[in-house]
Design an enzyme around this catalytic site. Structure first.
Site, PDB file in Angstrom:
ATOM      1  N   SER A 145       0.843  -1.194   0.000  1.00  0.00           N
ATOM      2  CA  SER A 145       0.000   0.000   0.000  1.00  0.00           C
ATOM      3  C   SER A 145       0.883   1.252   0.000  1.00  0.00           C
ATOM      4  CB  SER A 145      -0.966  -0.030   1.187  1.00  0.00           C
ATOM      5  OG  SER A 145      -1.992   0.932   1.034  1.00  0.00           O
ATOM      6  N   GLU A 249      -1.792  -2.254  -8.091  1.00  0.00           N
ATOM      7  CA  GLU A 249      -3.012  -2.593  -7.351  1.00  0.00           C
ATOM      8  C   GLU A 249      -3.557  -1.297  -6.767  1.00  0.00           C
ATOM      9  OE1 GLU A 249      -3.598  -2.483  -3.781  1.00  0.00           O
ATOM     10  OE2 GLU A 249      -1.666  -1.534  -3.420  1.00  0.00           O
ATOM     11  N   HIS A 320      -5.136  -5.141  -1.776  1.00  0.00           N
ATOM     12  CA  HIS A 320      -5.838  -5.010  -0.498  1.00  0.00           C
ATOM     13  C   HIS A 320      -6.843  -6.140  -0.322  1.00  0.00           C
ATOM     14  CE1 HIS A 320      -3.989  -1.060  -0.762  1.00  0.00           C
ATOM     15  NE2 HIS A 320      -4.351  -0.831   0.486  1.00  0.00           N
TER      16      HIS A 320
END
Length: 350
Positions: A145, A249, A320
């Protein structure tokens, strides 16, 4: 590999009679890029430094749970001194977070460094890091992330491989731990694949393989969270993506925002450099405004990647999600966009 600038300098000196053939050979050897040292593989009982380069941990009980998780997998946690600090939405001020990240790489007792969580703030500490000193102490770094900012900066300024994988505060699903163990402890070079469950393949969910452009390609794996990566465009902390396999992502972004960020990467010339693209999961990437006309997020990807003329696909199990795969940063891999696979060609660790 000789750079264009170094070759030009050597040839220019030869033309001017400034270098003998013997000196030219030695000069060329010095300018040949040396592969960066790989981090050492982990072993049970190794000490892992825990840092919070971005968001804060809610309370001391959250810290205790993280320490328990690390001990449960056979490692010894070493929390940063201010791991539970808080300044607004950050885990303390920028300079302190940077100093603790730096210290873990320079501590000889620490075998690897793990981020406890993402959030926002990793990019804020980059100007305070001494990358030359970090490069002299290559250690395995893991997180995902917002930690994409650190992965990209380490790739650009240090060159040693890292792992885009679960944060230390994550659930550490069995599949995620097995994937991490294979890369970090065993030095394995597995093939990562889109799940082949026949029932999933019939669904319209995000797990199924979507091939935007078929074929195979080889290159260095580089990437992470799209939002964070796109925000680094124009900074000195984004590595060169020439010939790379870009993996991406994201989560909780509307389709038009995904479109905007991919357009930014295209306009910056980044997408035009890559040898292939792998998109993992785009979790909850749906505009929630009622009556909002839209492309689907898959149409956005199809338009952005299909015209590149390089292998590109979506559906890999990273991002995630609970059972996320670990994606190495900075190692060579081969992708097959028709089969939905990423085959590692070299290990992350030595």
């Amino acid at each position: 590999m000789l750079t264009r600038r170094s070759v030009t300098a050597v040839l220019g000196a030869l033309a001017a009679g400034a270098l003998s053939p013997e000196l030219t050979a030695r000069t060329a050897a010095r300018t040949e890029a040396q592969p960066p040292a790989r981090p050492k593989r982990l072993r049970e009982g190794d000490t892992v430094g825990l840092v919070a380069p971005a968001g804060f941990i809610a309370d001391r009980f959250g810290v205790e749970a993280i320490l328990e998780s690390i001990r449960a997998v056979g490692l010894v946690p070493k929390p940063a001194a201010h791991l539970a600090a808080r300044e607004g939405y950050l885990a303390g001020d920028d300079q302190t977070r940077a100093a603790e990240f730096q210290a873990m790489f320079e501590d000889p007792a620490v075998a690897a460094v793990m981020s406890v969580r993402g959030g926002w703030g990793g990019a804020r500490i980059l100007p305070y890091l001494d990358f030359a000193r970090i490069a002299r102490n290559p250690k395995l770094f893991s997180g995902f992330s917002d930690n994409t900012a650190l992965h990209m900066a380490l790739a650009a300024r240090c060159g040693f491989p890292t792992i885009h994988g679960p944060n230390a505060s994550g659930a550490w699903h069995t599949q995620s731990w097995q994937a991490f163990h294979a890369l970090a402890f065993e030095g394995a070079t597995p093939t990562i694949t889109v799940p082949a469950d026949p029932l999933l393949s019939l669904e319209r969910g995000s797990n199924r393989l979507r091939t935007f452009h078929g074929g195979k390609a080889r290159g260095r794996l580089l990437g992470g969270n799209l939002t964070v990566l796109a925000a680094l465009v124009g900074t000195p902390y984004l590595p060169d993506f020439t010939g790379a396999i870009l993996f991406l992502e994201d989560t909780n972004e509307s389709e038009y925002r995904i479109d905007r960020m991919l357009t930014q990467l295209a306009l910056a010339g980044t997408l035009g450099k890559v040898a292939g693209v792998v998109f993992g999961q785009c979790s909850n990437c749906v505009e929630r405004e009622a009556g909002y006309g839209n492309f689907t997020v898959y149409e956005v990807m199809d338009r952005a990647f299909g015209s590149l003329g390089v292998p590109a696909f979506q559906g890999m199990p990273f991002g995630h999600i609970a059972a996320q795969a670990c994606m190495p940063e900075g190692v060579m891999a081969e992708i097959d966009a028709d089969a939905g696979t990423v085959r590692l060609l070299e290990p992350v660790v030595a």
